[in-house]
Design an enzyme around this catalytic site. Structure first.
Site, PDB file in Angstrom:
ATOM      1  N   LEU A  67       8.582 -18.626  37.309  1.00 41.62           N
ATOM      2  CA  LEU A  67       7.946 -18.877  36.011  1.00 41.62           C
ATOM      3  C   LEU A  67       6.805 -19.878  36.107  1.00 41.62           C
ATOM      4  CD1 LEU A  67      11.203 -19.328  33.868  1.00 41.62           C
ATOM      5  CD2 LEU A  67       9.892 -17.227  34.197  1.00 41.62           C
TER       6      LEU A  67
ATOM      7  N   TYR B  13      -8.265 -17.418  34.467  1.00 40.50           N
ATOM      8  CA  TYR B  13      -6.804 -17.359  34.377  1.00 40.50           C
ATOM      9  C   TYR B  13      -6.302 -15.982  34.802  1.00 40.50           C
ATOM     10  CZ  TYR B  13      -2.119 -17.254  32.322  1.00 40.50           C
ATOM     11  OH  TYR B  13      -0.758 -17.118  32.124  1.00 40.50           O
TER      12      TYR B  13
ATOM     13  N   LYS C 149      -3.802 -14.945  38.013  1.00 38.36           N
ATOM     14  CA  LYS C 149      -2.515 -14.260  37.856  1.00 38.36           C
ATOM     15  C   LYS C 149      -2.517 -12.940  38.638  1.00 38.36           C
ATOM     16  CE  LYS C 149       0.399 -15.676  35.464  1.00 38.36           C
ATOM     17  NZ  LYS C 149       1.485 -16.660  35.738  1.00 38.36           N
TER      18      LYS C 149
ATOM     19  N   HIS D 240      36.489 -24.794 -15.450  1.00 33.00           N
ATOM     20  CA  HIS D 240      37.575 -25.745 -15.676  1.00 33.00           C
ATOM     21  C   HIS D 240      38.838 -24.986 -16.087  1.00 33.00           C
ATOM     22  CE1 HIS D 240      34.632 -28.842 -15.230  1.00 33.00           C
ATOM     23  NE2 HIS D 240      33.960 -28.499 -16.333  1.00 33.00           N
ATOM     24  N   PRO D 241      40.012 -25.607 -15.984  1.00 34.06           N
ATOM     25  CA  PRO D 241      41.256 -24.929 -16.379  1.00 34.06           C
ATOM     26  C   PRO D 241      41.173 -24.363 -17.802  1.00 34.06           C
ATOM     27  CG  PRO D 241      41.764 -26.949 -15.218  1.00 34.06           C
ATOM     28  CD  PRO D 241      40.276 -26.955 -15.436  1.00 34.06           C
ATOM     29  N   GLY D 242      41.604 -23.123 -17.948  1.00 37.17           N
ATOM     30  CA  GLY D 242      41.617 -22.475 -19.241  1.00 37.17           C
ATOM     31  C   GLY D 242      40.312 -21.831 -19.660  1.00 37.17           C
TER      32      GLY D 242
ATOM     33  N   ASN E 106       2.052 -12.671  24.577  1.00 34.49           N
ATOM     34  CA  ASN E 106       2.251 -14.023  24.066  1.00 34.49           C
ATOM     35  C   ASN E 106       3.731 -14.229  23.749  1.00 34.49           C
ATOM     36  OD1 ASN E 106      -0.704 -15.038  23.558  1.00 34.49           O
ATOM     37  ND2 ASN E 106      -0.639 -12.944  22.779  1.00 34.49           N
TER      38      ASN E 106
END
Length: 390
Positions: free
Chosen positions: A53, A107, A111, A292-294, A136
């Site tokens: 690499l 470059y 390569k 909430h309850p109820g 890329n």
């Protein structure tokens, strides 16, 4: 299996190291800028393959292209040739070249020269050589404001910094880092196994490192901006598959730690609270509410909208009534026994907290709520006794 990774501290190298650390039967050595080419031969003594690499793409001086790409590759090839001859074995080399190798620039030429060196090694020794002309590469841990447009866009947009686009319609070819690593390791392991079993290794030459995604610069910027905006709108992009999945993962990896969280609106009244979490373009939305309850919530029906309820805390009674036949149905569920309850079009429904503590319920609806067309019609649900009296 043991691998030698050159350029191990680079973007792809870091990701590769993490993947290899997850594999109990694989070990590796790292060749970095801290090493000298004279060390290559000794580092190759007990390795099964090389993932090459290392390279230079943005030097201060043009000569560094030759030194960091072609000359280093020549030193590696010479070392592999020597070790292979001494130990009478082959050491596959997998090289991360670039699509720039097809272009006549400093470059690209360096390569291409490195590729030719490896091809010559194969031609003279039959030592397996696999060349990956990478587009890329994007993904987590790529350095922003360097040579990756995706990394720069993700980094800047995540931090409310401006981005510069010279040509929105310009096309770029992209490949995801995890796809690259998967491709490299697949061939590396096949080659190593073949050599150990005295069988032909995969054919040397050019290889594809995962799917290549061709996108415009403008589209990429729009996608990343939409990822950021989703925290305000709660509407996510389609980030579950293919390119957008990879791009979204990349964007999130650039979030600074103080942006790992974000708040969402909470609506409360005497019954409890209601909070929307996530909305999708075509798969509805997710939310939760408390009672909430109820307390009873609901008391309405839909023509087309459907919902899924999951009580995750507390005890609930769900009641249903067919809006035409008045057929009645009641069921009970609680947070200790996860059970999905679906609402059915044409049935009025409600949910009551029948426990002694606050009830918490997750909710999915198959569409984003539209105030102009809510498809929600008030219609109280009566129990069997009340319905009979009616």
């Amino acid at each position: 299996m043991k691998l030698l990774i050159t350029g191990a501290n680079g973007f792809v190298g870091k990701n590769l190291q993490v993947h290899l650390n997850e594999m109990p039967d694989v070990s590796f050595k790292c060749y970095t800028r801290e090493n000298h080419v004279s060390e290559l031969k000794s580092m190759l003594q007990d390795v099964d393959a090389v993932i090459h690499l290392a390279g230079v793409n943005r030097p201060q001086h043009e000569q560094e292209f030759q030194e960091g790409n072609a000359d280093l590759t020549q030193a590696l090839a010479d070392s592999v040739r020597s070790v292979s001859k001494e130990q009478k074995r082959r050491i596959p080399i997998l090289y991360s070249s670039s699509i720039q190798a097809e272009r006549d620039n400093p470059y690209g030429r360096s390569k291409k020269a490195a590729e030719d060196i490896l091809r010559k090694l194969y031609g003279e020794t039959q030592n397996p050589v696999y060349i990956y002309r990478l587009a890329n590469v994007f993904g987590k841990w790529c350095k922003p404001n360097y040579n990756s447009m995706v990394a720069t866009f993700c980094h800047n947009i995540a931090r409310d910094l401006p981005i510069q686009i010279n040509d929105e319609k310009a096309q770029v070819q992209l490949v995801y880092v995890d796809d690259v690593i998967e491709a490299l390791l697949k061939i590396a392991f096949k080659a190593i196994t073949a050599i150990r079993n005295k069988k032909p290794a995969p054919v040397s030459g050019l290889k594809l490192a995962g799917p290549v995604h061709t996108k415009t610069v403008g589209d990429i910027a729009k996608h990343i901006q939409a990822f950021k905006n989703s925290r305000e709108t709660l509407i996510t992009e389609r980030v579950g598959t293919y390119f957008k999945r990879k791009l979204y993962s990349t964007y999130v990896s650039y979030l600074p730690t103080d942006k790992f969280t974000y708040t969402v609106p909470k609506y409360g009244d005497e019954r409890g609270v209601f909070v929307e979490m996530l909305k999708t373009p075509d798969s509805g939305q997710f939310s939760f509410f408390t009672a909430h309850p109820g307390i009873t919530r609901g008391g309405h029906y839909h023509h087309t909208k459907t919902e899924k309820f999951l009580v995750i805390k507390g005890k609930a009674s769900f009641k249903f009534r067919h809006v035409v036949t008045n057929e009645f149905y009641e069921l009970f569920t609680d947070g200790d026994n996860p059970e999905i309850v679906e609402t059915v079009p044409g049935w009025s429904h409600d949910i009551t907290n029948i426990g002694n503590e606050e009830m918490v319920v997750m909710l999915w609806a198959n569409e984003i709520f539209d105030r102009e067309k809510p498809d929600t019609y008030a219609s109280p649900v009566l129990n069997n006794t009340e319905q009979t009296k009616k």
